[in-house]
Design an enzyme around this catalytic site. Sequence first.
Site, mmCIF file in Angstrom:
data_model
loop_
_atom_site.group_PDB
_atom_site.id
_atom_site.type_symbol
_atom_site.label_atom_id
_atom_site.label_comp_id
_atom_site.label_asym_id
_atom_site.label_seq_id
_atom_site.Cartn_x
_atom_site.Cartn_y
_atom_site.Cartn_z
ATOM 1 C CG ASP A 68 -0.253 -0.356 2.662
ATOM 2 O OD1 ASP A 68 0.966 -0.146 2.643
ATOM 3 O OD2 ASP A 68 -0.931 -1.049 3.160
ATOM 4 C CG ASN A 137 -9.198 -1.594 12.042
ATOM 5 O OD1 ASN A 137 -8.118 -2.050 11.415
ATOM 6 N ND2 ASN A 137 -9.505 -0.331 11.353
ATOM 7 C CG HIS A 139 -6.095 -2.144 8.822
ATOM 8 N ND1 HIS A 139 -6.160 -1.115 9.633
ATOM 9 C CD2 HIS A 139 -4.632 -2.256 8.714
ATOM 10 C CE1 HIS A 139 -5.027 -0.697 9.795
ATOM 11 N NE2 HIS A 139 -4.038 -1.285 9.228
ATOM 12 C CD GLU A 144 -9.092 0.925 7.854
ATOM 13 O OE1 GLU A 144 -8.962 0.062 8.697
ATOM 14 O OE2 GLU A 144 -8.413 2.144 7.778
#
Length: 242
Positions: A68, A137, A139, A144
């Site tokens: 990313d 979370n 990810h 997400e």
Amino acid sequence: MLNIIKTNSEQQFNETGAGIIASLLQSNPRAILGLATGSTPVGVYEKLIELYKEGSVSFKQASSYNLDEYIGLPVDHPESYRRFMDEKLFNHIDILSENTHVPSGAAANPEQAAKDYANLLDEAGQIDLQLLGLGHNGHIGFNEPAEELTGPPHVVKLEERTRLANARFFPSIDEVPTHALTMGIGSILQAKQILLMAKGEDKAKVIAKALKGPITTKCPASLLQTHSNVVVVVDQAAGRYL
């Protein structure tokens, strides 16, 4: 299939991750590596640099594709992932610059940049090993939690919690990008082998949820349970519930 390795020290954690990558390169010098940024792999990269300098491993025939990149940061920005990779790994080993690939966060058209990166991955062929960290979370990459997840590389809006977690690297939260370009879940799961690494007490609950909980898009890392070859390296703190 999940192969969970619990390590007893920071040194062992980093050596284990680096050893898995180095072993691949020793058996397949032309390996295609999927690489990650963040604090977790820094020690792994330091160990790989050591192994390269002592002559145990070479990256000269290998290629790399990063997960990313932030959207809106020039490549020379201190917090761009391209600069991170150059400073933490690429500048210190013998990998050819033209064989290192990071999504273009500075492109005028991010959606087109995502499609271009998808085409690049298709041309490269199957990634031999994909290195992953894990967000609080759940990810992986910048995928997400959501009602549904995207397969190929795509543009994503970052959750506030993700931005807050990365705010320590920027002068203020206002300067943390709101969007990123990331490999999709489909891209990640296509890798022959996945190496997931997590350390610290703050990752203990989420890694247990990802590996032992239900498979759900609300915890993107849980989809790793569907992959046939996942190696998980944790320290004692992160692995306390496993």
